[in-house]
Design a protein around this motif. Structure first.
Motif, PDB file in Angstrom:
ATOM      1  N   ARG A  30       0.906  -1.463  -0.458  1.00 15.06           N
ATOM      2  CA  ARG A  30      -0.031  -0.579   0.004  1.00 15.06           C
ATOM      3  C   ARG A  30       0.835   1.054  -0.446  1.00 15.06           C
ATOM      4  O   ARG A  30       0.794   2.285  -0.663  1.00 15.06           O
ATOM      5  N   HIS A  31       1.961   1.265   0.707  1.00 15.01           N
ATOM      6  CA  HIS A  31       2.876   2.397   0.775  1.00 15.01           C
ATOM      7  C   HIS A  31       3.700   2.928   0.363  1.00 15.01           C
ATOM      8  O   HIS A  31       4.175   3.661   0.148  1.00 15.01           O
ATOM      9  N   GLY A  32       4.594   1.214  -0.024  1.00 13.98           N
ATOM     10  CA  GLY A  32       6.322   1.473  -0.360  1.00 13.98           C
ATOM     11  C   GLY A  32       6.442   2.384  -2.015  1.00 13.98           C
ATOM     12  O   GLY A  32       5.143   1.845  -2.577  1.00 13.98           O
ATOM     13  N   LEU A  33       7.205   2.638  -2.487  1.00 16.38           N
ATOM     14  CA  LEU A  33       7.067   3.241  -3.208  1.00 16.38           C
ATOM     15  C   LEU A  33       8.529   3.316  -4.140  1.00 16.38           C
ATOM     16  O   LEU A  33       9.300   2.791  -3.744  1.00 16.38           O
ATOM     17  N   THR A  34       8.269   2.848  -5.386  1.00 14.76           N
ATOM     18  CA  THR A  34      10.099   2.920  -6.304  1.00 14.76           C
ATOM     19  C   THR A  34      10.677   3.706  -6.451  1.00 14.76           C
ATOM     20  O   THR A  34       9.798   4.747  -6.199  1.00 14.76           O
ATOM     21  N   LYS A  35      12.463   3.774  -6.203  1.00 19.42           N
ATOM     22  CA  LYS A  35      13.393   4.442  -6.480  1.00 19.42           C
ATOM     23  C   LYS A  35      12.196   5.818  -7.569  1.00 19.42           C
ATOM     24  O   LYS A  35      12.370   7.330  -7.084  1.00 19.42           O
ATOM     25  N   THR A  36      11.766   5.307  -8.618  1.00 20.94           N
ATOM     26  CA  THR A  36      11.608   6.011  -9.864  1.00 20.94           C
ATOM     27  C   THR A  36      10.332   6.817  -8.820  1.00 20.94           C
ATOM     28  O   THR A  36      10.317   8.535  -9.275  1.00 20.94           O
ATOM     29  N   GLN A  37       9.651   6.425  -8.774  1.00 18.90           N
ATOM     30  CA  GLN A  37       8.560   7.234  -8.096  1.00 18.90           C
ATOM     31  C   GLN A  37       8.221   7.834  -6.977  1.00 18.90           C
ATOM     32  O   GLN A  37       8.448   9.277  -7.015  1.00 18.90           O
ATOM     33  N   ARG A  38       9.074   7.473  -6.281  1.00 19.35           N
ATOM     34  CA  ARG A  38       9.856   9.236  -5.268  1.00 19.35           C
ATOM     35  C   ARG A  38      10.519   9.693  -5.821  1.00 19.35           C
ATOM     36  O   ARG A  38      10.209  11.150  -5.608  1.00 19.35           O
ATOM     37  N   GLU A  39      11.118  10.136  -6.431  1.00 23.08           N
ATOM     38  CA  GLU A  39      11.568  11.019  -7.493  1.00 23.08           C
ATOM     39  C   GLU A  39      11.004  12.029  -8.350  1.00 23.08           C
ATOM     40  O   GLU A  39      10.813  12.774  -8.321  1.00 23.08           O
ATOM     41  N   VAL A  40      10.132  11.409  -8.819  1.00 21.56           N
ATOM     42  CA  VAL A  40       9.262  12.092  -9.502  1.00 21.56           C
ATOM     43  C   VAL A  40       7.832  13.131  -8.757  1.00 21.56           C
ATOM     44  O   VAL A  40       8.163  13.638  -9.126  1.00 21.56           O
ATOM     45  N   GLU A  41       7.834  12.167  -7.229  1.00 20.33           N
ATOM     46  CA  GLU A  41       7.002  12.833  -6.587  1.00 20.33           C
ATOM     47  C   GLU A  41       7.894  14.114  -5.779  1.00 20.33           C
ATOM     48  O   GLU A  41       7.245  15.601  -5.973  1.00 20.33           O
ATOM     49  N   GLN A  42       8.631  14.103  -5.949  1.00 20.70           N
ATOM     50  CA  GLN A  42      10.115  15.012  -5.551  1.00 20.70           C
ATOM     51  C   GLN A  42       9.876  16.149  -6.064  1.00 20.70           C
ATOM     52  O   GLN A  42      10.377  17.013  -6.338  1.00 20.70           O
ATOM     53  N   ALA A  43      10.202  15.855  -7.417  1.00 12.11           N
ATOM     54  CA  ALA A  43      10.483  16.689  -8.108  1.00 12.11           C
ATOM     55  C   ALA A  43       9.238  17.936  -8.234  1.00 12.11           C
ATOM     56  O   ALA A  43       9.305  18.390  -9.100  1.00 12.11           O
ATOM     57  N   GLN A  44       7.599  16.958  -8.640  1.00  8.65           N
ATOM     58  CA  GLN A  44       6.179  17.485  -8.012  1.00  8.65           C
ATOM     59  C   GLN A  44       6.270  18.520  -7.584  1.00  8.65           C
ATOM     60  O   GLN A  44       6.211  20.109  -7.543  1.00  8.65           O
ATOM     61  N   ARG A  45       7.157  18.210  -5.704  1.00  2.00           N
ATOM     62  CA  ARG A  45       6.680  19.347  -4.923  1.00  2.00           C
ATOM     63  C   ARG A  45       7.964  20.461  -4.854  1.00  2.00           C
ATOM     64  O   ARG A  45       7.051  21.730  -5.146  1.00  2.00           O
ATOM     65  N   THR A  46       8.982  19.926  -5.732  1.00  2.01           N
ATOM     66  CA  THR A  46       9.821  21.381  -6.116  1.00  2.01           C
ATOM     67  C   THR A  46       8.985  21.637  -6.841  1.00  2.01           C
ATOM     68  O   THR A  46       9.159  23.126  -6.557  1.00  2.01           O
ATOM     69  N   GLN A  47       9.092  21.811  -8.808  1.00  4.09           N
ATOM     70  CA  GLN A  47       8.011  22.330  -8.939  1.00  4.09           C
ATOM     71  C   GLN A  47       6.559  23.467  -8.609  1.00  4.09           C
ATOM     72  O   GLN A  47       6.721  24.206  -9.471  1.00  4.09           O
ATOM     73  N   ALA A  48       5.967  22.355  -7.789  1.00  2.00           N
ATOM     74  CA  ALA A  48       4.587  23.672  -7.117  1.00  2.00           C
ATOM     75  C   ALA A  48       5.478  24.679  -6.057  1.00  2.00           C
ATOM     76  O   ALA A  48       5.143  25.617  -5.923  1.00  2.00           O
TER      77      ALA A  48
END
Length: 62
Positions: A30-48
């Protein structure tokens, strides 16, 4: 009438461990994310964050 002798303490502990293992697997699914998913989420947070900072009325001069 002689059955197999079972240590109830060991049985309860094994049952408890199995339940915890199942719960841990469910949480990882349910909560585990792959490294790629974590990087994408971090990039989205930075952009926001950059987007919000770009709309400030007064720049922060600290």
């Amino acid at each position: 009438m002689s059955g197999e002798v079972v240590n109830l303490r060991r049985f309860r502990k094994a049952k408890s461990r199995a339940g915890k293992d199942e719960q841990a697997a469910e949480n990882r699914r349910r909560h585990g994310l792959t490294k790629t998913q974590r990087e994408v989420e971090q990039a989205q947070r930075t952009q926001a964050d950059r987007h919000i900072e770009g709309h400030r009325r007064e720049p922060d001069d600290t």
